[in-house]
Design an enzyme around this catalytic site. Structure first.
Site, PDB file in Angstrom:
ATOM      1  CB  CYS A 161      -0.952   0.001   1.182  1.00  0.00           C
ATOM      2  SG  CYS A 161      -2.088  -1.384   1.142  1.00  0.00           S
ATOM      3  CG  HIS A 168      -3.063   3.596   1.550  1.00  0.00           C
ATOM      4  ND1 HIS A 168      -3.604   3.100   0.387  1.00  0.00           N
ATOM      5  CD2 HIS A 168      -3.170   2.598   2.479  1.00  0.00           C
ATOM      6  CE1 HIS A 168      -3.998   1.852   0.594  1.00  0.00           C
ATOM      7  NE2 HIS A 168      -3.758   1.537   1.856  1.00  0.00           N
ATOM      8  CG  ASN A 176      -6.676  -0.702   1.041  1.00  0.00           C
ATOM      9  OD1 ASN A 176      -5.923  -0.331   0.134  1.00  0.00           O
ATOM     10  ND2 ASN A 176      -6.229  -1.088   2.214  1.00  0.00           N
TER      11      ASN A 176
HETATM   12  O1  UT7 Z   1      -3.910  -0.818   3.445  1.00  0.00           O
HETATM   13  C1  UT7 Z   1      -3.066  -1.515   4.313  1.00  0.00           C
HETATM   14  C2  UT7 Z   1      -3.375  -1.258   5.680  1.00  0.00           C
HETATM   15  N1  UT7 Z   1      -4.604  -1.883   6.108  1.00  0.00           N
HETATM   16  C3  UT7 Z   1      -5.322  -1.238   7.004  1.00  0.00           C
HETATM   17  O2  UT7 Z   1      -4.984  -0.127   7.309  1.00  0.00           O
HETATM   18  C4  UT7 Z   1      -6.482  -1.933   7.695  1.00  0.00           C
HETATM   19  C5  UT7 Z   1      -6.449  -1.563   9.153  1.00  0.00           C
HETATM   20  N2  UT7 Z   1      -7.493  -2.166   9.946  1.00  0.00           N
HETATM   21  C6  UT7 Z   1      -8.805  -1.828   9.856  1.00  0.00           C
HETATM   22  O3  UT7 Z   1      -9.171  -1.022   9.015  1.00  0.00           O
HETATM   23  C7  UT7 Z   1      -9.779  -2.423  10.840  1.00  0.00           C
HETATM   24  O4  UT7 Z   1      -9.077  -3.070  11.861  1.00  0.00           O
HETATM   25  C8  UT7 Z   1     -10.792  -3.390  10.193  1.00  0.00           C
HETATM   26  C9  UT7 Z   1     -11.768  -2.626   9.333  1.00  0.00           C
HETATM   27  C10 UT7 Z   1     -10.052  -4.418   9.352  1.00  0.00           C
HETATM   28  C11 UT7 Z   1     -11.599  -4.143  11.274  1.00  0.00           C
HETATM   29  O5  UT7 Z   1     -12.235  -3.221  12.145  1.00  0.00           O
HETATM   30  P1  UT7 Z   1     -12.236  -3.473  13.718  1.00  0.00           P
HETATM   31  O6  UT7 Z   1     -13.021  -2.393  14.328  1.00  0.00           O
HETATM   32  O7  UT7 Z   1     -10.790  -3.615  14.127  1.00  0.00           O
HETATM   33  O8  UT7 Z   1     -13.045  -4.815  13.838  1.00  0.00           O
HETATM   34  P2  UT7 Z   1     -12.598  -6.212  14.451  1.00  0.00           P
HETATM   35  O9  UT7 Z   1     -11.584  -6.868  13.581  1.00  0.00           O
HETATM   36  O10 UT7 Z   1     -12.239  -6.027  15.888  1.00  0.00           O
HETATM   37  O11 UT7 Z   1     -13.942  -7.038  14.379  1.00  0.00           O
HETATM   38  C12 UT7 Z   1     -15.073  -6.681  15.175  1.00  0.00           C
HETATM   39  C13 UT7 Z   1     -16.184  -7.682  14.950  1.00  0.00           C
HETATM   40  C14 UT7 Z   1     -15.758  -9.125  15.118  1.00  0.00           C
HETATM   41  O12 UT7 Z   1     -16.828  -9.816  15.737  1.00  0.00           O
HETATM   42  P3  UT7 Z   1     -16.750 -10.184  17.312  1.00  0.00           P
HETATM   43  O13 UT7 Z   1     -15.526 -11.023  17.465  1.00  0.00           O
HETATM   44  O14 UT7 Z   1     -16.641  -8.855  17.994  1.00  0.00           O
HETATM   45  O15 UT7 Z   1     -18.039 -10.887  17.539  1.00  0.00           O
HETATM   46  C15 UT7 Z   1     -15.606  -9.619  13.693  1.00  0.00           C
HETATM   47  O16 UT7 Z   1     -15.824 -11.007  13.576  1.00  0.00           O
HETATM   48  O17 UT7 Z   1     -16.671  -7.569  13.604  1.00  0.00           O
HETATM   49  C16 UT7 Z   1     -16.707  -8.858  12.991  1.00  0.00           C
HETATM   50  N3  UT7 Z   1     -16.454  -8.707  11.563  1.00  0.00           N
HETATM   51  C17 UT7 Z   1     -17.422  -8.521  10.648  1.00  0.00           C
HETATM   52  N4  UT7 Z   1     -18.749  -8.433  10.738  1.00  0.00           N
HETATM   53  C18 UT7 Z   1     -19.444  -8.217   9.628  1.00  0.00           C
HETATM   54  C19 UT7 Z   1     -15.250  -8.703  10.941  1.00  0.00           C
HETATM   55  N5  UT7 Z   1     -15.425  -8.511   9.611  1.00  0.00           N
HETATM   56  C20 UT7 Z   1     -16.756  -8.397   9.421  1.00  0.00           C
HETATM   57  C21 UT7 Z   1     -17.530  -8.166   8.275  1.00  0.00           C
HETATM   58  N6  UT7 Z   1     -18.877  -8.078   8.423  1.00  0.00           N
HETATM   59  N7  UT7 Z   1     -17.001  -8.011   7.045  1.00  0.00           N
END
Ligand code: UT7
Length: 323
Positions: free
Chosen positions: A113, A250, A280
């Site tokens: 990225c 980005h 992204n």
């Molecule tokens: O470009 C390169 C760099 N990449 C990035 O910068 C990405 C950086 N990270 C992020 O943008 C965020 O961490 C994410 C968008 C990937 C995730 O957001 P988050 O607030 O950190 O969510 P999480 O991973 O803690 O997940 C929260 C909940 C989980 O459920 P439980 O365990 O709380 O019951 C996940 O299973 O959301 C659930 N979940 C989803 N639910 C519906 C994860 N993905 C999904 C989904 N739809 N697609």
């Protein structure tokens, strides 16, 4: 002193937008979750048989048209990509051939990225050293090909696309008042490989593999590293945050864009945001966003434009330009 000037830009997005609702029909997710956590509303996905080079060529041609630069003047093509057409040769050489360019050099840069900031920095350095006078710098990706469509934590976040800029060598006094690229700062720290990587490749599995990400950890590193590298880029350019007219970041997550701006004390209105429309697109996201803001007239001559990115590696960097 030689300065490299961005004299034109262009972008290309494949096919029709794919909405969050469209994805929710094939993956267990919802529009509400995706929008709340990321700000993404839609993305574009390359058609079967449509390659990274196809996207790159379209963006390159549009950038050349916008810059009114002829292919015959080009002496450098750099493609930033983590999704090349083939393991080798470089996708940049396919772009070079398609454009009808038979001299100069063409190669790829791989910094995921952060690829566009890395490629811009390499092109700028080569121009300052007199190795090139007119360059195409392209970010092009087909991340849909390395997504595990059964992993909802990653597959909803990415899209395909390409953006390109044309750089031309020009003179400057070496002061912050000059137009052109004023500074580039690059970093990487390979200890963080496991936070964001692809679980395949020619030397490991002989298959392309799928993207794996520890999203929460990447998020934490992003806001801290980006705020720091922006400060370094501005200091290297002899500027401060008060001088910034536009941040073209980005586009990974709306919350990262807002968090970084907050940490820097820069108004949200100065951030160019396209993550809602493109998701992204890795190395393509900065030139896609830049093209939108240049073509709609937001970015104007003489303004300070700051580009910043972080991605797999981990890699991160910033580039400061006076437009
Ligand atoms: O470009 C390169 C760099 N990449 C990035 O910068 C990405 C950086 N990270 C992020 O943008 C965020 O961490 C994410 C968008 C990937 C995730 O957001 P988050 O607030 O950190 O969510 P999480 O991973 O803690 O997940 C929260 C909940 C989980 O459920 P439980 O365990 O709380 O019951 C996940 O299973 O959301 C659930 N979940 C989803 N639910 C519906 C994860 N993905 C999904 C989904 N739809 N697609």
């Amino acid at each position: 002193m030689i300065r490299s000037h961005i004299v034109g830009c262009g972008a290309y997005l494949p096919g029709n937008p794919v909405s969050n609702e469209d994805l929710a029909r094939r993956v267990e997710t919802s529009d509400e979750w995706i929008q709340q956590r990321t700000g993404i509303r839609q993305r574009y996905l390359a058609a079967e048989g449509e390659l990274t080079s196809d996207l790159a060529i379209q963006a390159a041609q549009r950038a050349l048209d916008h810059a009114q630069v002829k292919v015959g003047d080009l002496d450098l093509v750099i493609v930033a990509t983590a999704t090349p057409d083939e393991t080798f040769p470089a996708t940049a050489t396919k772009v070079q051939a398609a454009l009808g360019m038979t001299r100069g050099a063409a190669f790829d840069v791989q910094a995921v990225c952060s690829g566009f900031v890395y490629a811009l920095s390499v092109a700028d350095s080569m121009m300052k050293n007199g190795m090139a006078r007119t360059a195409l710098v392209i970010g092009a990706e087909t991340f849909s090909r390395i997504l595990d469509w059964s992993d909802r934590t990653t597959c909803v976040l990415f899209g395909d696309g390409a953006g390109a800029v044309v750089l031309r060598a020009g003179d400057g006094e070496g002061t912050p008042a000059d137009r052109g690229v004023l500074s580039n700062v690059l970093h990487s720290d390979g200890r963080y490989h496991d936070l964001l990587y692809v679980d395949g490749g020619p030397s490991t599995t002989q298959k392309a593999g799928f993207l794996r990400m520890q999203g929460k950890e990447v998020f934490k590193h992003a806001v801290t590293n980006l705020a720091e590298v922006v400060g370094e880029g501005l200091t290297a350019a002899g500027l401060t945050t008060a001088d910034v007219d536009w941040i073209v970041p980005h586009q990974a997550n709306r919350r990262i864009l807002d968090g970084t701006a907050r940490k820097l004390g820069i108004s949200h209105e100065k951030i160019v945001v396209t993550v809602d429309k493109h998701a992204n697109t890795s190395a393509a996201s900065i030139p896609l966003a830049l093209t939108e803001a240049v073509h709609d007239g937001r970015i104007k001559r003489g303004q300070i434009v700051l580009m910043e990115a972080m991605g797999g590696g981990l890699t991160w960097g910033a580039s400061v330009t006076r437009w």
